[in-house]
Design a protein around this motif. Sequence first.
Motif, PDB file in Angstrom:
ATOM      1  N   PHE A  26      -0.108  12.847   5.866  1.00 50.17           N
ATOM      2  CA  PHE A  26      -0.894  12.541   4.672  1.00 50.17           C
ATOM      3  C   PHE A  26      -0.459  11.208   4.074  1.00 50.17           C
ATOM      4  N   ILE A  27       0.837  10.992   3.950  1.00 49.61           N
ATOM      5  CA  ILE A  27       1.348   9.739   3.384  1.00 49.61           C
ATOM      6  C   ILE A  27       0.964   8.555   4.272  1.00 49.61           C
ATOM      7  N   ALA A  37      10.049  17.623   1.827  1.00 47.78           N
ATOM      8  CA  ALA A  37       9.222  17.051   2.898  1.00 47.78           C
ATOM      9  C   ALA A  37       8.688  15.685   2.495  1.00 47.78           C
ATOM     10  N   PHE A  38       8.180  15.556   1.280  1.00 45.36           N
ATOM     11  CA  PHE A  38       7.662  14.262   0.820  1.00 45.36           C
ATOM     12  C   PHE A  38       8.785  13.259   0.578  1.00 45.36           C
ATOM     13  N   ALA A  39       9.976  13.755   0.227  1.00 48.22           N
ATOM     14  CA  ALA A  39      11.112  12.858   0.000  1.00 48.22           C
ATOM     15  C   ALA A  39      11.542  12.157   1.282  1.00 48.22           C
ATOM     16  N   LYS A  40      11.196  12.724   2.430  1.00 48.80           N
ATOM     17  CA  LYS A  40      11.554  12.112   3.712  1.00 48.80           C
ATOM     18  C   LYS A  40      10.542  11.053   4.154  1.00 48.80           C
ATOM     19  N   SER A  76      -1.208   5.315   3.029  1.00 47.10           N
ATOM     20  CA  SER A  76      -0.646   3.959   3.097  1.00 47.10           C
ATOM     21  C   SER A  76      -1.432   3.044   4.026  1.00 47.10           C
ATOM     22  N   LYS A  77      -2.046   3.599   5.071  1.00 41.53           N
ATOM     23  CA  LYS A  77      -2.774   2.779   6.042  1.00 41.53           C
ATOM     24  C   LYS A  77      -4.281   2.786   5.829  1.00 41.53           C
ATOM     25  N   GLY A  78      -4.724   3.487   4.798  1.00 42.85           N
ATOM     26  CA  GLY A  78      -6.155   3.524   4.528  1.00 42.85           C
ATOM     27  C   GLY A  78      -6.936   4.299   5.564  1.00 42.85           C
ATOM     28  N   ASN A 138       0.809  -1.223   0.000  1.00 46.30           N
ATOM     29  CA  ASN A 138       0.000   0.000   0.000  1.00 46.30           C
ATOM     30  C   ASN A 138       0.844   1.275   0.000  1.00 46.30           C
ATOM     31  N   GLN A 139       2.049   1.154  -0.538  1.00 44.06           N
ATOM     32  CA  GLN A 139       2.954   2.305  -0.527  1.00 44.06           C
ATOM     33  C   GLN A 139       2.488   3.373  -1.523  1.00 44.06           C
TER      34      GLN A 139
END
Length: 732
Positions: free
Chosen positions: A698-699, A430-433, A703-705, A410-411
């Motif tokens: 948000f990520i 920020a998203f790259a981390k 990923s966890k639904g 679920n990545q």
Amino acid sequence: MEKVRTVNTIGALIMKQLLQNLKTGETIVEDIPCPNIIPGSLLIRTSKTLVSAGTERMLVDFGKANLIDKARQQPDKVKMVVDKVKTDGLMPTIESVRNKLDQPLPLGYCNVGTVLEAGAEVSDFKTGERVVSNSKHAEVVLAPNNLCCKIPDSVTDEQASFTVLGAIALQGIRLTQPTLGETVVVTGLGLIGLMAVQLLKAHGCRVLGIDFDSEKIKIAQQFGAEVVDLSKGEDPISKAQAFSRGRGVDAVIITASTKSNDPVHHAALMCRKRGRIVLVGVVGLELSRADFYEKELTFQVSCSYGPGRYDSTYEEGGHDYPVGFVRWTEQRNFEAVLDMIAERRIDVDALISHRFTLDDAKQAYDLISGDEYSLGVVLEYPDHNQQSNEDLLQSTITFQSTKQRKTLPNQPTLGFIGSGNYATSVLIPAFAKTPAILKSVASSTGISSVHVGKKHGFQQTTTDSHAIFNDPDINTVVITTRHDSHVDFVCQALQQGKHVFVEKPLALDKQGLIAIKDAYTKSEQLPNQPLVMVGFNRRFAPQVQKIKTLLESVTEPRSFIMTINAGTIPADHWTQDMKVGGRRIIGEGCHFIDLLRFLADSPITGVNATMLGNPSGTAITDDKVTFTLSFENGSFGTVHYLANGHKSFPKERLEIFSGGKILALDNFRKLTGYGWSNFNKMNLARQDKGNKHCAAQFIESVSKGLQSPIPFNELVEVTTVSIDIMDQLYSQ
């Protein structure tokens, strides 16, 4: 099916562009995805470009300078850095400066090529026509209609490459307003100066040319000018006096590039009473009042190619000036120069000293930065018969060297649309981390997306936003484009069943908000409903999270006072355009509406807004606003959004009064409590507005639904209130 071209593959044919690294001064030929055609523009395949030795050498020299020398060259920027250190802290300022210097700079502005495609709203140009534009050194360029001009059949591509520089010289001459028989001095005999000499001779003027370079002096003599060779110690003042028969010259055009104040000082001494001085080049400007006062001299700075320059409605919007009111625009100056070349009134062949292929462009820039003589340096591009258009017109590049992240269940797989300054300096890092896979990043020109794509490990870069939505591997879209595109992109993402993170605002008006709500409702029928998130990062800041925890123990309503020292943005900036940026309350003020909504923990039930009056000279007043929010639980908050302060003052301050206690947050660095038994202060070494935590949550939700970190109804509520505030301001 979209074409994908692979970088670093032997024999691969790709579009190349010349860039400069401002941090090191290095000149590189980079693989860039081809730009897409847009309305009002031409897609052009380049055949020749001309290196503007003066302007481009300054850029290269600036890049090669160390940080101290860079600072000396831009003292105004140093002051901005000092102010930022005071308000935001040392490390965020250092990161900001590094990010600015890390951005690749496209070089060039003298382009000749063939029209590949004309965009909608373009009727004056057709595919296959040869054109001049002020575009960059690149195999394919996108140029606005008003900055393009057809090339006469009798003018070669190489000759036409001098058009833009010729227009700069011509505009300086137009401001000088020479008449037949006048004496005019041209100080600085580079390409622009030598073209000015010829244009002045065509006007019927007597011309005196001045320079330190004996080779350029000889060329000026060939064009009919009398000369002053400064390298031989000749005195320009006495020579000008004799040249003007003792009267003083009628005008001086300065086309030199130097830090010295001498060119302006000498120009004043050369001139007759009420003479004219026009600055086209870049020189020292410490003027002597005595020089100008006694002779009542006029001094004017010429702006590039002519009327229309730096006017976005002309250059980008395609709105031409009526010829009856503005005879000579940028485009019409291009036409005039081309006509002069076609009639052999201007000899540009004599100005060419070197030719290089695009692949050897680095040698060209080493040449103009060195001591070896050079004048007109022409860059040559691959012949059309050797490389098909299809090989160039590819909008996606795949980075083979990208390190693949470990794939998890679920990545999230991300596609970024937009790679401007905020995206590259804040959001993408920020998203790259996070554990997300960085699949593709899109930008309109491809330059910034190639840079950030390589830097942060994206797999691809593209200039086609549709490729993001059509990629089945991408399940999450991050939108960081101009505000007027947000509604369309959000709806496309939802229709494709993709999660979407959009940098504020969600929408600019209620019609756009309704469209998003409809798309969101329809997406509820999908097996896995996509999440919608707006980048309201401040509620995720660690100090705000601490405030939220402290307020949970207080049962009384809360009173908020939020002060934003927003800083001035020019009236012609795109964010100030209601249709494009939504103005600043919708575009940025929504951040603070969301922050108070989060801390009040209660729906907004009312809003009352007022803005600064409209005294003469204030172009924008709706960025100097106070509005008060009422909440269902009895809380209220007042936001002072003010763009009429000073940038040395901290940008944001929040004060909260409740239950006999106070919390004060200063610029997301210092949090102080008054009257709290279990809290005194929470200070940070560096400013943290919550961007990393916002992206991470948000990520994690994707990923966890989980549900979106900010409920969709709150996003709609905050956006609605920001639109209501603007409606109130303009109904008063």
